[in-house]
Design a protein around this motif. Structure first.
Motif, PDB file in Angstrom:
ATOM      1  N   ALA A 262       0.853  -1.181   0.000  1.00 27.80           N
ATOM      2  CA  ALA A 262       0.000   0.000   0.000  1.00 27.80           C
ATOM      3  C   ALA A 262       0.892   1.236   0.000  1.00 27.80           C
ATOM      4  O   ALA A 262       1.620   1.480   0.967  1.00 27.80           O
ATOM      5  CB  ALA A 262      -0.922   0.007   1.215  1.00 27.80           C
ATOM      6  N   ASP A 263       0.849   1.988  -1.082  1.00 30.42           N
ATOM      7  CA  ASP A 263       1.636   3.215  -1.174  1.00 30.42           C
ATOM      8  C   ASP A 263       0.822   4.338  -0.529  1.00 30.42           C
ATOM      9  O   ASP A 263      -0.048   4.944  -1.148  1.00 30.42           O
ATOM     10  CB  ASP A 263       1.944   3.532  -2.639  1.00 30.42           C
ATOM     11  CG  ASP A 263       2.841   4.756  -2.783  1.00 30.42           C
ATOM     12  OD1 ASP A 263       3.037   5.475  -1.788  1.00 30.42           O
ATOM     13  OD2 ASP A 263       3.333   5.006  -3.902  1.00 30.42           O
ATOM     14  N   GLU A 264       1.136   4.598   0.733  1.00 27.13           N
ATOM     15  CA  GLU A 264       0.415   5.612   1.493  1.00 27.13           C
ATOM     16  C   GLU A 264       1.263   6.866   1.714  1.00 27.13           C
ATOM     17  O   GLU A 264       1.149   7.545   2.745  1.00 27.13           O
ATOM     18  CB  GLU A 264      -0.061   5.033   2.829  1.00 27.13           C
ATOM     19  CG  GLU A 264      -1.101   3.933   2.688  1.00 27.13           C
ATOM     20  CD  GLU A 264      -2.192   4.049   3.732  1.00 27.13           C
ATOM     21  OE1 GLU A 264      -2.612   5.192   4.032  1.00 27.13           O
ATOM     22  OE2 GLU A 264      -2.606   2.996   4.233  1.00 27.13           O
ATOM     23  N   VAL A 265       2.096   7.169   0.740  1.00 27.27           N
ATOM     24  CA  VAL A 265       2.897   8.390   0.831  1.00 27.27           C
ATOM     25  C   VAL A 265       1.991   9.615   0.961  1.00 27.27           C
ATOM     26  O   VAL A 265       2.318  10.566   1.665  1.00 27.27           O
ATOM     27  CB  VAL A 265       3.835   8.500  -0.381  1.00 27.27           C
ATOM     28  CG1 VAL A 265       4.483   9.875  -0.452  1.00 27.27           C
ATOM     29  CG2 VAL A 265       4.926   7.427  -0.302  1.00 27.27           C
ATOM     30  N   VAL A 266       0.837   9.587   0.313  1.00 29.65           N
ATOM     31  CA  VAL A 266      -0.108  10.712   0.396  1.00 29.65           C
ATOM     32  C   VAL A 266      -1.207  10.457   1.425  1.00 29.65           C
ATOM     33  O   VAL A 266      -1.535  11.332   2.228  1.00 29.65           O
ATOM     34  CB  VAL A 266      -0.726  11.006  -0.981  1.00 29.65           C
ATOM     35  CG1 VAL A 266      -1.858  12.029  -0.867  1.00 29.65           C
ATOM     36  CG2 VAL A 266       0.334  11.516  -1.954  1.00 29.65           C
ATOM     37  N   THR A 267      -1.799   9.266   1.432  1.00 28.59           N
ATOM     38  CA  THR A 267      -3.015   9.040   2.214  1.00 28.59           C
ATOM     39  C   THR A 267      -2.771   8.860   3.714  1.00 28.59           C
ATOM     40  O   THR A 267      -3.721   8.932   4.498  1.00 28.59           O
ATOM     41  CB  THR A 267      -3.781   7.808   1.697  1.00 28.59           C
ATOM     42  OG1 THR A 267      -2.901   6.670   1.661  1.00 28.59           O
ATOM     43  CG2 THR A 267      -4.331   8.060   0.303  1.00 28.59           C
ATOM     44  N   ALA A 268      -1.538   8.636   4.122  1.00 27.37           N
ATOM     45  CA  ALA A 268      -1.255   8.460   5.549  1.00 27.37           C
ATOM     46  C   ALA A 268      -1.171   9.800   6.269  1.00 27.37           C
ATOM     47  O   ALA A 268      -1.106  10.861   5.662  1.00 27.37           O
ATOM     48  CB  ALA A 268       0.043   7.679   5.736  1.00 27.37           C
ATOM     49  N   PHE A 269      -1.183   9.731   7.589  1.00 27.33           N
ATOM     50  CA  PHE A 269      -0.992  10.878   8.478  1.00 27.33           C
ATOM     51  C   PHE A 269      -2.033  11.968   8.282  1.00 27.33           C
ATOM     52  O   PHE A 269      -1.737  13.150   8.205  1.00 27.33           O
ATOM     53  CB  PHE A 269       0.447  11.404   8.391  1.00 27.33           C
ATOM     54  CG  PHE A 269       1.432  10.375   8.862  1.00 27.33           C
ATOM     55  CD1 PHE A 269       1.601  10.146  10.217  1.00 27.33           C
ATOM     56  CD2 PHE A 269       2.107   9.577   7.959  1.00 27.33           C
ATOM     57  CE1 PHE A 269       2.456   9.141  10.660  1.00 27.33           C
ATOM     58  CE2 PHE A 269       2.961   8.570   8.386  1.00 27.33           C
ATOM     59  CZ  PHE A 269       3.135   8.354   9.749  1.00 27.33           C
ATOM     60  N   GLY A 270      -3.299  11.496   8.215  1.00 26.00           N
ATOM     61  CA  GLY A 270      -4.413  12.404   8.344  1.00 26.00           C
ATOM     62  C   GLY A 270      -5.028  12.940   7.085  1.00 26.00           C
ATOM     63  O   GLY A 270      -6.070  13.605   7.142  1.00 26.00           O
ATOM     64  N   ARG A 271      -4.443  12.672   5.952  1.00 25.82           N
ATOM     65  CA  ARG A 271      -4.957  13.265   4.715  1.00 25.82           C
ATOM     66  C   ARG A 271      -6.437  12.958   4.516  1.00 25.82           C
ATOM     67  O   ARG A 271      -7.195  13.809   4.064  1.00 25.82           O
ATOM     68  CB  ARG A 271      -4.107  12.759   3.530  1.00 25.82           C
ATOM     69  CG  ARG A 271      -4.506  13.234   2.143  1.00 25.82           C
ATOM     70  CD  ARG A 271      -4.541  14.721   1.979  1.00 25.82           C
ATOM     71  NE  ARG A 271      -3.393  15.424   2.517  1.00 25.82           N
ATOM     72  CZ  ARG A 271      -3.399  16.708   2.839  1.00 25.82           C
ATOM     73  NH1 ARG A 271      -4.507  17.411   2.685  1.00 25.82           N
ATOM     74  NH2 ARG A 271      -2.322  17.290   3.326  1.00 25.82           N
ATOM     75  N   ILE A 272      -6.858  11.722   4.856  1.00 28.25           N
ATOM     76  CA  ILE A 272      -8.287  11.418   4.790  1.00 28.25           C
ATOM     77  C   ILE A 272      -8.808  10.975   6.165  1.00 28.25           C
ATOM     78  O   ILE A 272      -9.734  10.184   6.273  1.00 28.25           O
ATOM     79  CB  ILE A 272      -8.607  10.387   3.691  1.00 28.25           C
ATOM     80  CG1 ILE A 272      -7.846   9.081   3.874  1.00 28.25           C
ATOM     81  CG2 ILE A 272      -8.336  10.973   2.321  1.00 28.25           C
ATOM     82  CD1 ILE A 272      -8.312   7.990   2.906  1.00 28.25           C
ATOM     83  N   GLY A 273      -8.154  11.498   7.219  1.00 27.92           N
ATOM     84  CA  GLY A 273      -8.677  11.324   8.563  1.00 27.92           C
ATOM     85  C   GLY A 273      -8.174  10.139   9.342  1.00 27.92           C
ATOM     86  O   GLY A 273      -8.740   9.818  10.402  1.00 27.92           O
ATOM     87  N   HIS A 274      -7.123   9.478   8.879  1.00 24.63           N
ATOM     88  CA  HIS A 274      -6.591   8.300   9.566  1.00 24.63           C
ATOM     89  C   HIS A 274      -5.060   8.367   9.585  1.00 24.63           C
ATOM     90  O   HIS A 274      -4.439   8.995   8.727  1.00 24.63           O
ATOM     91  CB  HIS A 274      -7.006   7.009   8.847  1.00 24.63           C
ATOM     92  CG  HIS A 274      -8.458   6.950   8.502  1.00 24.63           C
ATOM     93  ND1 HIS A 274      -9.441   6.767   9.453  1.00 24.63           N
ATOM     94  CD2 HIS A 274      -9.096   7.042   7.307  1.00 24.63           C
ATOM     95  CE1 HIS A 274     -10.626   6.758   8.863  1.00 24.63           C
ATOM     96  NE2 HIS A 274     -10.444   6.922   7.563  1.00 24.63           N
ATOM     97  N   LEU A 351      -6.002  16.226  15.157  1.00 23.11           N
ATOM     98  CA  LEU A 351      -6.059  16.618  13.744  1.00 23.11           C
ATOM     99  C   LEU A 351      -6.687  15.560  12.854  1.00 23.11           C
ATOM    100  O   LEU A 351      -7.173  15.877  11.765  1.00 23.11           O
ATOM    101  CB  LEU A 351      -4.664  16.991  13.235  1.00 23.11           C
ATOM    102  CG  LEU A 351      -4.085  18.290  13.817  1.00 23.11           C
ATOM    103  CD1 LEU A 351      -2.753  18.635  13.160  1.00 23.11           C
ATOM    104  CD2 LEU A 351      -5.064  19.453  13.666  1.00 23.11           C
ATOM    105  N   LEU A 352      -6.700  14.295  13.281  1.00 25.97           N
ATOM    106  CA  LEU A 352      -7.384  13.283  12.470  1.00 25.97           C
ATOM    107  C   LEU A 352      -8.893  13.552  12.476  1.00 25.97           C
ATOM    108  O   LEU A 352      -9.546  13.525  11.418  1.00 25.97           O
ATOM    109  CB  LEU A 352      -7.096  11.880  12.998  1.00 25.97           C
ATOM    110  CG  LEU A 352      -5.634  11.419  12.984  1.00 25.97           C
ATOM    111  CD1 LEU A 352      -5.560   9.959  13.438  1.00 25.97           C
ATOM    112  CD2 LEU A 352      -4.999  11.580  11.623  1.00 25.97           C
ATOM    113  N   ALA A 353      -9.441  13.811  13.649  1.00 23.68           N
ATOM    114  CA  ALA A 353     -10.866  14.118  13.747  1.00 23.68           C
ATOM    115  C   ALA A 353     -11.191  15.416  13.025  1.00 23.68           C
ATOM    116  O   ALA A 353     -12.229  15.540  12.357  1.00 23.68           O
ATOM    117  CB  ALA A 353     -11.288  14.207  15.213  1.00 23.68           C
ATOM    118  N   ARG A 354     -10.305  16.377  13.126  1.00 26.14           N
ATOM    119  CA  ARG A 354     -10.519  17.656  12.435  1.00 26.14           C
ATOM    120  C   ARG A 354     -10.502  17.469  10.927  1.00 26.14           C
ATOM    121  O   ARG A 354     -11.329  18.039  10.210  1.00 26.14           O
ATOM    122  CB  ARG A 354      -9.448  18.651  12.854  1.00 26.14           C
ATOM    123  CG  ARG A 354      -9.583  20.003  12.177  1.00 26.14           C
ATOM    124  CD  ARG A 354      -8.647  21.017  12.779  1.00 26.14           C
ATOM    125  NE  ARG A 354      -8.732  22.298  12.117  1.00 26.14           N
ATOM    126  CZ  ARG A 354      -8.246  23.415  12.626  1.00 26.14           C
ATOM    127  NH1 ARG A 354      -7.674  23.411  13.813  1.00 26.14           N
ATOM    128  NH2 ARG A 354      -8.346  24.548  11.958  1.00 26.14           N
TER     129      ARG A 354
END
Length: 466
Positions: A262-274, A351-354
């Motif tokens: 899973a290439d999560e270079v973008v989607t990790a660390f809150g980008r879509i809330g997780h 910030l994840l919830a935000r």
């Protein structure tokens, strides 16, 4: 300094950049003519250029300024670490406290048994390492021929020789470069907007999964070692896959002994809330996750491959092998300290919830642009989104490339103090997680105004729309 002297100093800075700096993805003609927009300061979601003009950065740097710019406590943590231990060798059997703590924290946040962390310098080197690890793992298990990797059209996985070959984003392949072709396969992009006419979402998903099964039958499961996928294709156009797609592709991998990256270079660390999207958003536990960008919110470079205990145990079996890959700056103590501080800030400020709350509002507000004549599709998930322009909303026919409408839209936005990213026929946004609802309103209203302005210009120029 007088205003005239200030302007001259800024012009000199602009000229030094134009005369000496080679930027990634340089477009030679426009660059030679216009040079670059030079930024000198950033705070929160805002950037200031060398002339003091302020812009709202709806791009989030490069999908990465998640906690916002100008954080004093981040700067202090980086400075303190640089003074205390600015560098230490991370090869073989030496390490440092910051890297050890961050590795443990990433193992805590990652899904399943992804408890092992190999630090890299960024996303490209993380993906490069993961693909090499696929071959290593299968070789150790007695399957040295399982080296082939499967990716998708419209994917982006980095810019090293290997990763640019594995990815296949539109426009990235140019005739002046050569690419690795053997052992790399590309499936269709799971782009719902561009699915075959008359086909519903479930049938489209079936088609994509069948395509993977057909490829495995043709190439041989005994030769395919890994499948790599961004949970949401980012630079390829904010492509959100059909419901159940990733889970079914993961199940295919399990049946055929293929590692799922899973290439999560973008989607990790809150980008879509997780922290990570793979399990939380799509219900899968991959064998490896690659990450970077939001890991430090762009303050300093850092990437990582987070992989399973099972892979580690296989590679380490017998204790006599060497995993001969890594980088001078692997496990860099300053970068790892920045990663720890970044996670601390995200946890403390919720910030994840935000990102989830404001991200849903962002989706709702952007959807109001869907009725504009130039807009074919508005799509995204929370704080990653795009608007796709078309010549005809019914046929989804794009405008000719030479029209350059997305760049014209981004230029119009820029003149109004907003930064969006033009890519092909898309205008892409990935704002910092600290964006407010009022700022969302500004982004959507400004983008809408820019789209209307460019539409009027195109009509006056005789470009047929609709």
């Amino acid at each position: 300094m007088t205003h005239a002297a200030h302007a001259l100093a800024n012009e000199a800075l602009w000229e030094k950049d134009r005369a000496h700096a080679v930027h990634p993805w340089t477009n030679f003609g426009p660059f030679e003519e216009r040079g670059s927009l030079i930024f000198t300061r950033g705070e929160g979601c805002y950037l200031w250029d060398a002339d003091g003009r302020r812009y709202f950065d709806a791009i989030g740097g490069m999908w990465c300024t998640n906690i916002g710019l100008g954080r004093r406590e981040m700067a202090d943590a980086i400075a303190e670490q640089a003074l205390r231990l600015g560098y230490s060798n991370f090869f073989v059997d030496t390490g440092n406290d910051a890297a050890a703590l961050l590795a443990a924290k990433l193992a805590e946040l990652a899904p399943g048994d992804l408890n092992r962390v190999h630090f890299t310098t960024g996303g490209s080197t993380a993906v490069d390492t993961a693909i090499r690890m696929v071959a290593y793992y299968h070789h150790v298990r007695g399957h040295p021929e399982k080296t082939h990797v499967v990716s998708r059209e419209a994917s982006y996985h980095g810019s090293t020789y290997l990763t640019i070959s594995v990815g296949k984003r539109y426009g990235d392949r140019i005739e002046e470069f050569r690419y690795k072709e053997d052992g790399i396969h590309h499936l269709s992009s799971p782009n719902l907007y561009r699915r075959p006419a008359g086909m519903d979402e479930d049938a489209f998903c079936d088609l994509l999964v069948a395509e993977f099964e057909d490829l495995i039958a043709r190439v041989g499961a005994d030769r395919i070692g890994g499948f790599i996928a961004e949970p949401i294709q980012a630079s390829g156009g904010i492509v959100i896959p059909p419901a159940g797609y990733l889970k079914r592709m993961w199940e295919v991998c399990r049946r055929h002994d293929i590692l799922f990256i899973a290439d999560e270079v973008v989607t990790a660390f809150g980008r879509i809330g997780h922290w990570f999207a793979s399990e939380a958003e799509f219900g899968i536990v991959p064998d490896m996750i690659t990450t970077a960008k939001g890991l430090t919110s762009g303050y300093v470079p850092l990437g990582a491959v987070i992989f399973s205990d099972r892979i580690w145990a296989t590679m380490a079996e017998g204790g006599h092998r060497w995993f001969s890959t890594g980088f001078t700056y692997s496990g860099h103590p300053v970068s790892c300290r920045a990663g720890l501080k970044n996670i601390e800030i995200m946890e403390r400020e919720g910030l994840l919830a935000r990102a989830t709350d404001v991200g849903r509002y962002f989706e709702e507000r952007l959807a109001t642009l869907a009725e504009l004549p130039l807009v074919g599709n508005v799509r995204g998930r929370k704080l990653m989104a795009c608007v796709e322009s078309v010549a005809n909303r019914e046929t989804k026919e794009p405008l000719p490339d030479e029209v350059g409408e997305s760049k014209r839209i981004s230029d119009a936005c820029e003149a109004m103090g907003l930064m969006v990213r033009p890519m092909g026929h898309l205008n892409v946004m990935s704002p910092p997680l600290v964006i407010t609802r009022d700022e969302v309103d500004f982004v959507v209203e400004t983008l809408g105004q820019a789209i209307r302005q460019v539409t009027d210009e195109l009509v006056r120029e005789g470009v047929r729309i609709g």
